[in-house]
Write an enzyme that holds these catalytic residues in place. Sequence first.
Site, PDB file in Angstrom:
ATOM      1  N   ASP A  70       0.856  -1.185   0.000  1.00  0.00           N
ATOM      2  CA  ASP A  70       0.000   0.000   0.000  1.00  0.00           C
ATOM      3  C   ASP A  70       0.889   1.232   0.000  1.00  0.00           C
ATOM      4  O   ASP A  70       1.952   1.241   0.608  1.00  0.00           O
ATOM      5  CB  ASP A  70      -0.972  -0.004   1.179  1.00  0.00           C
ATOM      6  CG  ASP A  70      -0.299  -0.052   2.540  1.00  0.00           C
ATOM      7  OD1 ASP A  70       0.117   1.012   3.037  1.00  0.00           O
ATOM      8  OD2 ASP A  70      -0.181  -1.156   3.110  1.00  0.00           O
TER       9      ASP A  70
ATOM     10  N   ASP B 191      -9.707   3.295   6.214  1.00  0.00           N
ATOM     11  CA  ASP B 191      -8.514   3.232   7.062  1.00  0.00           C
ATOM     12  C   ASP B 191      -8.834   3.992   8.340  1.00  0.00           C
ATOM     13  O   ASP B 191      -8.795   5.219   8.376  1.00  0.00           O
ATOM     14  CB  ASP B 191      -7.339   3.859   6.311  1.00  0.00           C
ATOM     15  CG  ASP B 191      -6.073   3.959   7.149  1.00  0.00           C
ATOM     16  OD1 ASP B 191      -6.078   3.525   8.318  1.00  0.00           O
ATOM     17  OD2 ASP B 191      -5.058   4.486   6.641  1.00  0.00           O
TER      18      ASP B 191
ATOM     19  N   GLU C 112      -7.841   4.205  12.315  1.00  0.00           N
ATOM     20  CA  GLU C 112      -6.772   3.786  13.209  1.00  0.00           C
ATOM     21  C   GLU C 112      -6.436   4.892  14.190  1.00  0.00           C
ATOM     22  O   GLU C 112      -7.104   5.927  14.229  1.00  0.00           O
ATOM     23  CB  GLU C 112      -5.543   3.409  12.390  1.00  0.00           C
ATOM     24  CG  GLU C 112      -5.066   4.531  11.453  1.00  0.00           C
ATOM     25  CD  GLU C 112      -3.831   4.156  10.660  1.00  0.00           C
ATOM     26  OE1 GLU C 112      -2.766   4.013  11.288  1.00  0.00           O
ATOM     27  OE2 GLU C 112      -3.929   4.017   9.424  1.00  0.00           O
TER      28      GLU C 112
END
Length: 293
Positions: free
Chosen positions: A85, A174, A176
């Site tokens: 990624d 995403d 986090e």
Amino acid sequence: MPAYSSPIRRLVRPRGALLAGVLGSVAALLVTAAGPAAAAPPGPDRPVQPGQAWMGAGTRIEQGPPPSAGGEVSTMDTSGVQGIDVSHWQGAINWGSVRAAGIDFAYMKATEGTSFKDSRFSANYTGSYNAGLIRGAYHFARPDASNGATQANYFASSGGGWSQDGKTLPGVLDIEHNPSGAMCYGLSTTQMRTWVNDFYNTYKARTTRDVVIYTTASWWNTCTGNWTGMSTKSPLWIAHWGTASPNIPSGFPTWTIWQYSATGRVSGVSGDVDRNKFNGTLSRLVALANNTA
């Protein structure tokens, strides 16, 4: 007495000092022109600015702060179906070399929050596709900036869409550790569950696909309160570096993608790059892309 104390001597500097000053100015201009992709990503002494986050930007309970170059001890399990990624921090990528190195899939940053689009997204998205990789886009969540629906719409409209061509993976949320503030972005566990669910529902309405969730066990369990509400909806992309087996968040039966290293190296990419492994065969990855899994 300080150097060049008199007015005349301040004007007449030695040639060596003058040359050093010119060279320093030129170097500064080159760094500025090169932009963020040419610089090292922010670290503990360089805070992440809005729009500049990347996967693994925040401190993790399992593995501590993001490792500096060469600082991570990793199992580097390069068996099976491998992926990477990337974002603008990797700069220009030779995707043909990446494919030749045995990388089958890639995710690239498309958006962050409500207004930031990664400057290398278009080049990465097109380049990886043309090189024969199966690829997809990810959105770096900023739950403190807006509700989940707003960010899902922005992502879907800015590169996070999906087409059934066998080479486009479903988009990624995403979500986090906050790289520049409170771990859970100031939201309660109930508020965070609502935020994630709103993002999921909006993204699915826009694309027909279940969004993939990228997270860590520590963040998910802490900030959603061990929520099991997404376990039958979203494929899990787990981040856990330098271990033989990743920790899985509460409620998820297993992982679909495992980010096992943040300091990997791959031909065609300058410097460190996140390494990932798909939990299955290449045909299963194609099935995930085609929504026939």
